[in-house]
Design an enzyme around this catalytic site. Sequence first.
Site, PDB file in Angstrom:
ATOM      1  N   ARG A 129      39.982  81.543  44.747  1.00  0.00           N
ATOM      2  CA  ARG A 129      38.665  82.042  45.166  1.00  0.00           C
ATOM      3  C   ARG A 129      37.907  82.681  44.005  1.00  0.00           C
ATOM      4  NH1 ARG A 129      39.741  85.980  49.282  1.00  0.00           N
ATOM      5  NH2 ARG A 129      39.302  87.575  47.730  1.00  0.00           N
ATOM      6  N   TYR A 165      10.196  80.162  47.428  1.00  0.00           N
ATOM      7  CA  TYR A 165      10.952  79.152  48.189  1.00  0.00           C
ATOM      8  C   TYR A 165      11.051  79.583  49.668  1.00  0.00           C
ATOM      9  CZ  TYR A 165      15.095  76.353  49.419  1.00  0.00           C
ATOM     10  OH  TYR A 165      15.976  75.495  50.025  1.00  0.00           O
ATOM     11  N   ASP A 205      13.678  83.539  40.244  1.00  0.00           N
ATOM     12  CA  ASP A 205      14.266  82.228  40.556  1.00  0.00           C
ATOM     13  C   ASP A 205      13.904  81.293  39.410  1.00  0.00           C
ATOM     14  OD1 ASP A 205      14.610  79.541  41.510  1.00  0.00           O
ATOM     15  OD2 ASP A 205      14.603  80.295  43.568  1.00  0.00           O
ATOM     16  N   LYS A 226      19.884  71.538  41.840  1.00  0.00           N
ATOM     17  CA  LYS A 226      18.727  70.761  41.399  1.00  0.00           C
ATOM     18  C   LYS A 226      19.004  70.143  40.023  1.00  0.00           C
ATOM     19  CE  LYS A 226      16.476  72.010  45.190  1.00  0.00           C
ATOM     20  NZ  LYS A 226      15.767  73.271  45.352  1.00  0.00           N
TER      21      LYS A 226
HETATM   22  C1  LIG Z   1      16.155  74.269  46.361  1.00  0.00           C
HETATM   23  C2  LIG Z   1      15.771  75.614  45.944  1.00  0.00           C
HETATM   24  C3  LIG Z   1      16.554  76.715  46.272  1.00  0.00           C
HETATM   25  C4  LIG Z   1      17.749  76.613  47.182  1.00  0.00           C
HETATM   26  O1  LIG Z   1      18.783  75.822  46.694  1.00  0.00           O
HETATM   27  P1  LIG Z   1      19.884  75.193  47.663  1.00  0.00           P
HETATM   28  O2  LIG Z   1      20.977  74.832  46.740  1.00  0.00           O
HETATM   29  O3  LIG Z   1      19.229  74.055  48.360  1.00  0.00           O
HETATM   30  O4  LIG Z   1      20.288  76.282  48.637  1.00  0.00           O
HETATM   31  C5  LIG Z   1      16.179  77.938  45.779  1.00  0.00           C
HETATM   32  N1  LIG Z   1      15.078  78.096  45.017  1.00  0.00           N
HETATM   33  C6  LIG Z   1      14.288  77.062  44.699  1.00  0.00           C
HETATM   34  C7  LIG Z   1      13.091  77.288  43.855  1.00  0.00           C
HETATM   35  C8  LIG Z   1      14.598  75.803  45.152  1.00  0.00           C
HETATM   36  O5  LIG Z   1      13.793  74.780  44.846  1.00  0.00           O
END
Ligand SMILES: *Cc1c(COP(=O)(O)O)cnc(C)c1O
Length: 396
Positions: A63, A116, A187, A212
């Site tokens: 973990r 987001y 972010d 992403k």
């Molecule tokens: C997609 C996204 C997230 C969330 O990511 P997940 O892995 O889908 O939970 C957070 N912030 C931004 C800007 C995003 O585009």
Amino acid sequence: MAATDDHLLTRVLRAGAPPFEDGAAPVNVPVVRTSTVRFESDAARVELHHRREAGESVGTYGRHGMATHHALEAAIGELEDASEVLLAPSGLSAITLVFIALLSPGDHVLVQDSVYGPVRERAEPLLTRLGVSFSYFSASEGVPAAHVRPNTRLIYAESPSSFFYEVVDLPALAAFARERGILLAADNTWGAGLLYRPLALGADISVQATTKYLGGHSDLMQGAVSTANAALAQKLRDTHDALGLSVGADDAYLALRGIRTLAVRLAQHGRNAFEVAQYLQTERHAVTRVFHPALPDDPGHALWRRDFAGANGLVSFALRHADHDKARAFIDALRLFGIGASWGGYESLALIAPPSRVREHSYWQDSAPVVRLHVGLEDPADLIDDLKQAFRRVVQ
Ligand SMILES: *Cc1c(COP(=O)(O)O)cnc(C)c1O
């Protein structure tokens, strides 16, 4: 344009390379899949636990992460200029981890209104139940002086923001927060660490959905929280541990593999998206506005040039004389663009921005439907032809 530090690419490629053993080493870190770790002796077990608690990257229990995870953390640490990186099972869990770790009942958090969507829809209700209050600021107002309260503990930014790529003056926001003893988290999913470096620009914490661009192939879910502040790192680590957040070794491997080609992929996404964005600006009868910070007439362009080292594959546009049904017919008519949320993979995607989310963004108050494209690595001429045929069939 902000330059990528010359040596960053080299450091990112070397980070986490396995050491030589008996005179040889594989290029890539092995996938260490395990729950239990066996120790040679009890003394070795105790020593390794102590070393882990002192902050060393040693594997003592699945973990807490094994060599594959540690290699990924090292590479993200280079991308983000961070000394501590915590992996989470998704981008959203990484964001919620930041809120839970840093906020207590009675605290207030100030969030950018073009954030987001699930931050409002999922994280806010959870944190509200735990006694934290949320309010929202518009990055276009400059620093959010009017929204700060005596109990504001954290400012949470996302630059460029979801759907419209609103660019925030992060260094100004960081100076504003620091003067008031408020933490700043950002972010960094859009910039992925190569295009944008929030910690270097003054943020305390940088969060990414590594789902992403770091993953880059639409085959994993993952997030990361990065910081260079030891006291914050400890708080984040404690909460991460209490929540038992962990990432599978296979997914850690995939993300690290993605990082090795991040620079070339991002450069191509950026070139393709710029071509598509310029083409969309010529479709004046069908498109009222194109959103992409590399376009010289984008309101965020000057800040983007100052603080970013490039752009990615995201482009949005507002349709002229169209209702939701027409927008739907338009994306249904596309052949090369898949219809889907998420982005950052090699493939092109189109999505109608959900109107409920668009309304939350003070940045854009028009009721025209907005289409978001993720421009992939296909031949941009083919993508433009695809858009042209869809406009011909539906919009004109
Ligand atoms: C997609 C996204 C997230 C969330 O990511 P997940 O892995 O889908 O939970 C957070 N912030 C931004 C800007 C995003 O585009």
